[in-house]
Scaffold this active site. Structure first.
Site: not given
Ligand code: DX5
Ligand code: ZN
Length: 252
Positions: A10, A35, A69
């Site tokens: 992400s 992502h 997303h």
């Molecule tokens: C949160 C996002 C995630 C985020 C996850 O709202 O949808 O995709 O980047 O981040 P980590 O892996 O840092 O928890």
């Molecule tokens: Zn996400």
């Protein structure tokens, strides 16, 4: 057939001034799905990227699967623009969609794989009537809006429950998880049945991005080594976009 477990880095935790290079490093470390977190400052208390950033990334990374997303209100208004800018998968929040079935078909009609997302407080059973038409279900394991939050353990039950429902109904959707995926949580996450692992902080925040991705994937795959053959499928890189004819049929 490859193992079902895939890493979806992400970019939320990347250095946005070096976005292309950092995304490529995460993919070089074994990520197969990029992502992209889209936030509007309304559905979630943060603002991130829009279609122009997705289009720029697509130019510099032509081959990776882009997983958009959408954490936004009124996603129907923006789905065409994200599809046009190079998204392969588009997921929308159950909580943000008044006409969820229509929205999922709208995504497909634009040639993308449709996913549905549930927040930590949203029960799995709210998805009962769309599981047949989604490509993936994304279980939020943090409250959406920010990276680097703590993993919410209750999400493991939701993953298990989705895997059971999929088996009992003979469905095909894939199970993705997002939030707090890290070396200390990934084993339980994979054992619960999650197959697409979104990770931001664990990949981009510290150290070498490529090595971080490799280490996380290694830990995930070793936890999944007990998987039965029925849980082995092809990877996202091999999943084609919906053919045009099929798109027309699914239009609503
Ligand atoms: C949160 C996002 C995630 C985020 C996850 O709202 O949808 O995709 O980047 O981040 P980590 O892996 O840092 O928890
Ligand atoms: Zn996400």
């Amino acid at each position: 057939m490859a193992s079902v477990v895939e890493l979806a880095p992400s970019i939320l935790s990347a250095n946005f001034a070096e976005l292309g290079a950092e995304a490529k490093a995460a993919l070089a470390g074994g990520g197969t799905v990029l992502h992209l977190d889209v936030m509007d400052g309304h559905f979630v208390p943060n603002i991130t990227i829009g279609p122009p950033v997705v289009a720029s990334l697509r130019k510099s990374i032509p081959d990776a699967t882009f997983d958009c997303h959408l954490m936004i209100e009124n996603p129907d208004e923006f789905i065409p623009a994200f599809a046009e800018s190079g998204a392969n998968w588009i997921s929308v929040h159950q909580e943000a969609c008044v006409h969820l079935d229509r929205t999922l078909h709208l995504i497909e009609s634009h040639g993308c794989k449709a996913g549905v997302v549930i927040n930590p407080a949203t029960p799995v059973h709210t998805l009962d009537d769309v599981l047949e038409i989604v490509h993936h279900v994304l279980v939020m394991s943090v409250n959406p809006g920010f990276g680097a939050q703590h993993f919410i353990p209750n999400s493991l039950k939701k993953v298990e429950s989705l895997a059971r429902i999929r088996d009992s109904r003979g469905l095909e959707f894939r199970i993705e998880i997002d939030g707090g995926v890290a070396l200390d949580t990934v084993g339980d996450i994979v054992r619960a049945g999650a197959e697409i692992l979104v990770a931001g902080n664990a990949v981009f925040a510290h150290g070498d991005i490529r090595e971080n991705a490799q280490a996380l994937l290694r830990a995930a795959r070793s936890a999944s080594s007990f998987s039965s053959p029925s849980r082995l499928r092809r990877t996202s890189a091999q999943v084609p976009r919906t053919p045009k004819a099929d798109r027309r049929r699914r239009q609503t």
